[in-house]
Write a protein that holds these residues in place. Structure first.
Motif: not given
Length: 519
Positions: A49-54, A59-64, A114-121, A123-129
């Motif tokens: 998914w792409s990172y899109v502020y707001g 498919g297009a999300v920010d962190c919240s 299992n000690g892992m997290a996902v976040d939409a970080r 424009d340069e990172y996108g969704v991270c795991y």
């Protein structure tokens, strides 16, 4: 002047509308499950998914927006966090609960187990795991409106987990509906549950065999445990040659020694506790024990100057049959993921020297790593981002080099704000054109130019308040109450400004009509 005032008014209205859009609103339709939220977050990562502020749509999300797109509810990360009645500071551990929210100032993510997290970080990172310990999270919380399991089976990402008292089991065993299951450190069940025990329900809390004691049903088998599972454990150890005592279902000292010997031979962590490593014990390829003879050991010692212990001799050495020589203490080394009081002191020192901002929390995250690298570079050390003994000694020495503060370059947003303020100030300080009409000045009232000047100054302050308000900044800590308070103040300021402008214009028009009447 009249057009400029109208432009200022429009800007103020647009600013309020924009701030409402940025800060977001509260929805009453929050729903979903913690397991569902965790799977949603993982799918966002797998699907790139792409990172899109707001953004708050699949498919297009920010962190919240990553959380909001699944569960609804609060739109902003701070609101999602601080409106939860179940939130705690993140220390050295996190509960075994799928779909918990993770928080750090200005940012949120999702814990997927299992000690892992996902976040939409960004424009340069996108969704991270990545590991939950590597990004500086400060709190965990249950997302408002999302339900979390209490007791029973759940399926997550193709595997089965069993919840008990609100958390999934890990590194232990359970007998559920007459069938024994082993749960790995990740929480995954060793086998698929039967249909009669696969539903998640608070009434399906682990039903242990009546012939087993409470110590058996509490989780891992260890010294002092009794019951049928201990009997099976003793029988298996006996089959593999580790145990030659009586199979009586009593996990005593001999059973503990036998299981430690098995752990040692299998390359497992030696603690004498039968948890998830029981999977290895009951596997078809479990290693059997073949003790070496004392004569072979003596002959090998006489024929070789520097004999190397065989795997069997290593077994004997670790069980105390052969004394091991002294070992050197491991060298100091702190890196990302570590957590200790020493790291707290290191962070405090880095803050004092100017390499790190914020407060020390004892957790070695990416921010600490960056600060350490900066310190190492400034002090002619290899910039590894890892605190070894050399870095530690230099850090706390009297000749440690402090950070050089550089003035942050003005951003485009800051330049635009400065230009708007300058324009408003210049307009406010421009003297009004002298009144050339023959209309007499009204006695007892201030000149219209002074009123206009004050009105312009008030408009300037309003614009400055709008552009500088913290709610326009990413990562604000305002609560809903603070936002509503700010919004109310803005509306009052707008009404006052409009009233003043309107009154001044009406006076001008009245004076102009009066002047024309006597011409």
């Amino acid at each position: 002047m009249k057009k400029f005032k109208k432009i200022i008014s429009i800007i103020m209205v647009a600013a309020v509308i924009a701030s409402v859009c940025v800060v977001g609103t509260v929805s009453s339709s929050a729903s979903g499950t913690g397991v569902g939220l965790a799977e949603w977050a993982l799918n966002a990562y797998y699907s790139n998914w792409s990172y899109v502020y707001g953004g708050a749509t699949p498919g297009a999300v920010d962190c919240s927006g990553l959380i909001y797109s699944y569960a609804g509810g609060y739109r902003v990360g701070d609101a999602q966090t601080f409106n939860s009645d179940w939130r705690y500071s993140l220390g050295s551990s996190i509960p075994n609960i799928h779909g918990l929210g993770l928080y750090q100032p200005g940012h949120v993510g999702v814990y997927v187990g299992n000690g892992m997290a996902v976040d939409a970080r960004g424009d340069e990172y996108g969704v991270c795991y990545e590991s939950v310990w590597s990004h500086g999270w400060t709190q965990y919380f249950k997302v408002p409106g999302v339900s979390y399991p209490d007791t029973g089976w759940v399926e997550f990402d193709g595997d089965y987990y069993y919840y008990e008292d609100g958390e999934y089991l890990a590194d232990t065993t359970r007998t559920i509906d007459g069938e024994t299951y082993y749960f790995a450190s990740s929480g995954k069940s060793s086998s698929t549950p039967s249909s009669s025990s696969s539903s998640s329900s608070s009434s399906s809390s682990s039903k242990s065999s009546d012939s087993s004691s409470s110590s058996e049903s509490s989780g891992s088998l260890k010294k002092g445990s009794t019951g049928s599972l201990v009997e099976k454990l003793q029988q298996r150890l006996q089959e593999l040659g580790y145990y030659n005592g009586i199979v009586d279902g009593d996990f005593g000292e001999n059973t503990e020694k036998a299981f430690k010997l098995f752990q040692e031979t299998a390359g497992l962590y030696v603690d004498g506790i039968a948890g998830s490593d029981a999977d290895v014990l009951f596997a078809d390829d479990a290693p059997s024990y073949k003790p070496a003879s004392v004569e072979e050991d003596k002959a090998e010692a006489e024929t070789e100057k520097e004999p190397e212990l065989t795997s069997e001799k290593e077994d004997l050495a670790e069980t105390g049959a052969i004394a091991e020589g002294p070992t050197e203490a491991p060298a100091m080394q702190y890196s990302v993921g570590d957590y200790s009081d020493d790291i707290l002191k290191i962070q405090e020192r880095l803050i004092a020297l100017g390499y790190m901002d914020g407060t020390a929390d004892g957790e070695f995250g990416s921010t600490t790593q960056t600060a350490v690298s900066g310190f190492q570079t400034a002090n002619s050390l290899t910039a590894t981002g890892i605190v070894d003994q050399t870095t530690y000694d230099k850090l706390f020495s009297d000749d440690a080099v402090t950070a050089k503060k550089e003035e942050a370059p003005k951003t485009e947003e800051a330049e635009v704000k400065a230009e708007v303020k300058a324009a408003v100030t210049a307009e406010a300080n421009t003297p009004a054109v002298a009144n050339t009409s023959n209309a007499p000045a009204k006695t007892g009232t201030a000149p219209s130019t002074e009123v206009e000047k004050k009105t312009s100054e008030q408009s300037s302050k309003s614009v400055a308040a709008v552009t500088d308000n913290a709610l326009f900044k990413r990562g604000d800590n305002a609560t809903n109450f603070e936002f509503l308070l700010w919004l109310g103040i803005m509306i009052v300021v707008m009404l006052i400004t409009f009233t003043i402008v309107y009154a001044v214009e009406k006076k001008k028009q009245k004076a102009a009509r009066h002047a024309r009447r006597f011409q």
